[in-house]
Scaffold this active site. Structure first.
Site, PDB file in Angstrom:
ATOM      1  N   ASP A 176      81.318  53.365  62.503  1.00 19.70           N
ATOM      2  CA  ASP A 176      79.962  53.702  62.948  1.00 19.70           C
ATOM      3  C   ASP A 176      80.011  54.653  64.144  1.00 19.70           C
ATOM      4  O   ASP A 176      80.966  54.639  64.923  1.00 19.70           O
ATOM      5  CB  ASP A 176      79.208  52.409  63.310  1.00 19.70           C
ATOM      6  N   GLY A 177      78.949  55.451  64.284  1.00 17.20           N
ATOM      7  CA  GLY A 177      78.807  56.322  65.452  1.00 17.20           C
ATOM      8  C   GLY A 177      79.027  57.794  65.178  1.00 17.20           C
ATOM      9  O   GLY A 177      79.093  58.598  66.117  1.00 17.20           O
ATOM     10  N   TRP A 184      78.198  60.825  67.855  1.00 17.36           N
ATOM     11  CA  TRP A 184      79.313  61.705  68.244  1.00 17.36           C
ATOM     12  C   TRP A 184      78.888  63.169  68.123  1.00 17.36           C
ATOM     13  O   TRP A 184      79.138  63.975  69.020  1.00 17.36           O
ATOM     14  CB  TRP A 184      80.517  61.402  67.355  1.00 17.36           C
ATOM     15  N   ARG A 212      74.240  66.077  62.713  1.00 15.97           N
ATOM     16  CA  ARG A 212      74.843  64.764  62.432  1.00 15.97           C
ATOM     17  C   ARG A 212      76.009  64.850  61.447  1.00 15.97           C
ATOM     18  O   ARG A 212      77.015  64.142  61.590  1.00 15.97           O
ATOM     19  CB  ARG A 212      73.786  63.830  61.810  1.00 15.97           C
ATOM     20  N   ASN A 226      72.063  52.916  53.228  1.00 13.84           N
ATOM     21  CA  ASN A 226      72.201  54.290  53.720  1.00 13.84           C
ATOM     22  C   ASN A 226      71.452  55.313  52.853  1.00 13.84           C
ATOM     23  O   ASN A 226      71.244  56.453  53.278  1.00 13.84           O
ATOM     24  CB  ASN A 226      73.679  54.690  53.849  1.00 13.84           C
ATOM     25  N   ARG A 271      68.426  57.282  54.332  1.00  9.46           N
ATOM     26  CA  ARG A 271      68.588  58.421  55.263  1.00  9.46           C
ATOM     27  C   ARG A 271      68.017  59.696  54.622  1.00  9.46           C
ATOM     28  O   ARG A 271      67.820  59.742  53.411  1.00  9.46           O
ATOM     29  CB  ARG A 271      70.062  58.608  55.599  1.00  9.46           C
ATOM     30  N   ARG A 301      76.760  43.981  65.185  1.00  6.48           N
ATOM     31  CA  ARG A 301      76.200  43.389  63.961  1.00  6.48           C
ATOM     32  C   ARG A 301      77.094  43.705  62.777  1.00  6.48           C
ATOM     33  O   ARG A 301      77.965  44.569  62.835  1.00  6.48           O
ATOM     34  CB  ARG A 301      74.761  43.879  63.723  1.00  6.48           C
TER      35      ARG A 301
HETATM   36  C1  IPE Z   1      76.986  50.603  58.716  1.00 10.73           C
HETATM   37  O1  IPE Z   1      76.536  51.534  59.620  1.00 10.73           O
HETATM   38  C2  IPE Z   1      77.289  51.271  57.401  1.00 10.73           C
HETATM   39  C3  IPE Z   1      78.469  52.121  57.395  1.00 10.73           C
HETATM   40  C4  IPE Z   1      79.297  52.296  58.383  1.00 10.73           C
HETATM   41  C5  IPE Z   1      78.705  52.809  56.145  1.00 10.73           C
HETATM   42  P1  IPE Z   1      74.974  51.842  59.805  1.00 10.73           P
HETATM   43  O2  IPE Z   1      74.867  52.881  60.864  1.00 10.73           O
HETATM   44  O3  IPE Z   1      74.369  52.171  58.486  1.00 10.73           O
HETATM   45  O4  IPE Z   1      74.413  50.433  60.278  1.00 10.73           O
HETATM   46  P2  IPE Z   1      73.154  50.072  61.170  1.00 10.73           P
HETATM   47  O5  IPE Z   1      71.975  50.780  60.563  1.00 10.73           O
HETATM   48  O6  IPE Z   1      73.443  50.567  62.551  1.00 10.73           O
HETATM   49  O7  IPE Z   1      73.067  48.582  61.128  1.00 10.73           O
HETATM   50  C1  IPE Z   2      78.496  55.916  60.303  1.00  3.81           C
HETATM   51  O1  IPE Z   2      77.965  56.737  61.279  1.00  3.81           O
HETATM   52  C2  IPE Z   2      78.631  56.623  58.972  1.00  3.81           C
HETATM   53  C3  IPE Z   2      77.730  56.147  57.911  1.00  3.81           C
HETATM   54  C4  IPE Z   2      76.901  55.150  58.017  1.00  3.81           C
HETATM   55  C5  IPE Z   2      77.749  56.878  56.659  1.00  3.81           C
HETATM   56  P1  IPE Z   2      76.396  56.882  61.455  1.00  3.81           P
HETATM   57  O2  IPE Z   2      75.919  58.035  60.617  1.00  3.81           O
HETATM   58  O3  IPE Z   2      75.714  55.601  61.203  1.00  3.81           O
HETATM   59  O4  IPE Z   2      76.302  57.295  62.982  1.00  3.81           O
HETATM   60  P2  IPE Z   2      75.221  56.793  64.044  1.00  3.81           P
HETATM   61  O5  IPE Z   2      75.226  55.307  64.003  1.00  3.81           O
HETATM   62  O6  IPE Z   2      73.905  57.370  63.615  1.00  3.81           O
HETATM   63  O7  IPE Z   2      75.709  57.343  65.343  1.00  3.81           O
HETATM   64 MG    MG Z   3      75.261  54.020  62.384  1.00  3.04          MG
END
Ligand code: IPE
Ligand code: IPE
Ligand code: MG
Length: 258
Positions: free
Chosen positions: A34-35, A39, A47, A82, A85, A208
């Site tokens: 995540d993140g 980043w 993104r 996801n 999005r 979480r």
């Molecule tokens: C969890 O990350 C799913 C993956 C890493 C693929 P999310 O960014 O989707 O989770 P939430 O929305 O912060 O709970």
């Molecule tokens: C995790 O990074 C990758 C996926 C869920 C596909 P995020 O896209 O959720 O990154 P943040 O949480 O928005 O920073």
């Molecule tokens: Mg995320």
């Protein structure tokens, strides 16, 4: 046999850091990557550039886990949630999965990685489904690290699917419902045959589970790091493994010392 996931055949394996006890490594590491978006935002980038950088972090992590003798790595790449999005981000991710898989298959094969994709794969673009089928088949006999990529994966959906499959078998007279136990249930999960994760690593500080491996994480040790996924490196993995090795696992029992 476990060998480095090398970008070239000559990349030498990384030795296990001396701070780690090689006899007490997790057999299976689960990973919530995540993140990526944060980043990218921190750098003034779109993104999706975070997702691109995230691929490099995953390659690094897989190689290190393989080199250090971890048996299985299960990474959360795309959740059932996801899809909510923006369309361009989802499309970018699917295309990224396709190009990475096509590009890396040879290295995965060479390095004895056994790759599998866990989730509701029929909902993925057909080109990606074809690549997944080919990669799974071509690496099925490999005897290196088990690399599971959770793609269109949701823990609740997985549990419902398992219940439905058992119900169908019972309705067909193949199974007596009274014999359904934890082992039989676990056999209907995408992770059938894999030991439960010993360690869950989540990056970017979120505390979480986000619908990941709800059944399998029952007794996993949790390591949450503030590091954003694209920055996850050897030091971050070492910190997670040291944290893990400092834990006392009780599985509901008591330890000799207590
Ligand atoms: C969890 O990350 C799913 C993956 C890493 C693929 P999310 O960014 O989707 O989770 P939430 O929305 O912060 O709970
Ligand atoms: C995790 O990074 C990758 C996926 C869920 C596909 P995020 O896209 O959720 O990154 P943040 O949480 O928005 O920073
Ligand atoms: Mg995320």
């Amino acid at each position: 046999m476990s060998r480095a996931l090398a970008t070239t055949p000559s990349t030498p394996p990384q030795p296990l850091p001396s701070q780690l006890d090689g006899t007490r490594l997790p057999a299976h590491v689960a990973l919530i990557m995540d993140g990526n978006g944060r980043w990218a935002r921190q750098r003034g980038l779109p993104r999706v550039m975070g997702h691109r950088a995230g691929v490099e972090a995953l390659k690094r992590t897989l190689r290190l886990c393989s080199d250090w003798g971890i048996g299985a790595l299960t990474a959360y790449a795309f959740s059932t949630e996801n899809w909510t999005r923006p369309g361009e981000e989802v499309t970018f991710l699917m295309t990224l999965f396709e190009s990475v898989l096509a590009r890396e298959l040879e290295a995965l094969e060479r390095e004895q990685v056994r790759i599998r994709f866990l989730g509701d794969l029929e909902a993925l673009p057909s080109r990606l489904q074809d690549l997944i089928a080919a990669a799974t088949a071509r690496t099925a006999v490999n005897d290196g690290i088990h690399f599971n990529v959770c793609t269109n994966y949701g823990g609740r959906r997985e549990l419902v699917r398992a219940a439905r499959r058992l119900a169908q078998r019972a309705a067909a007279g193949e199974l007596d419902a009274a014999t359904i136990d934890e082992a039989l249930f676990a056999d209907e999960l995408f992770t059938a045959g894999e030991v439960d994760p010993d360690l869950l690593i989540r990056t970017s500080g979120e505390q979480r589970i986000s619908n990941f491996l709800l059944w399998q994480l029952a007794y996993a040790e949790l390591h949450i790091t503030e590091v954003l996924w694209p920055d996850f490196d050897q030091a971050a993995l070492l910190a997670a493994l040291l944290d893990y090795q400092g834990r006392t696992r009780r599985f509901g029992g008591i330890t000799a010392a207590s």
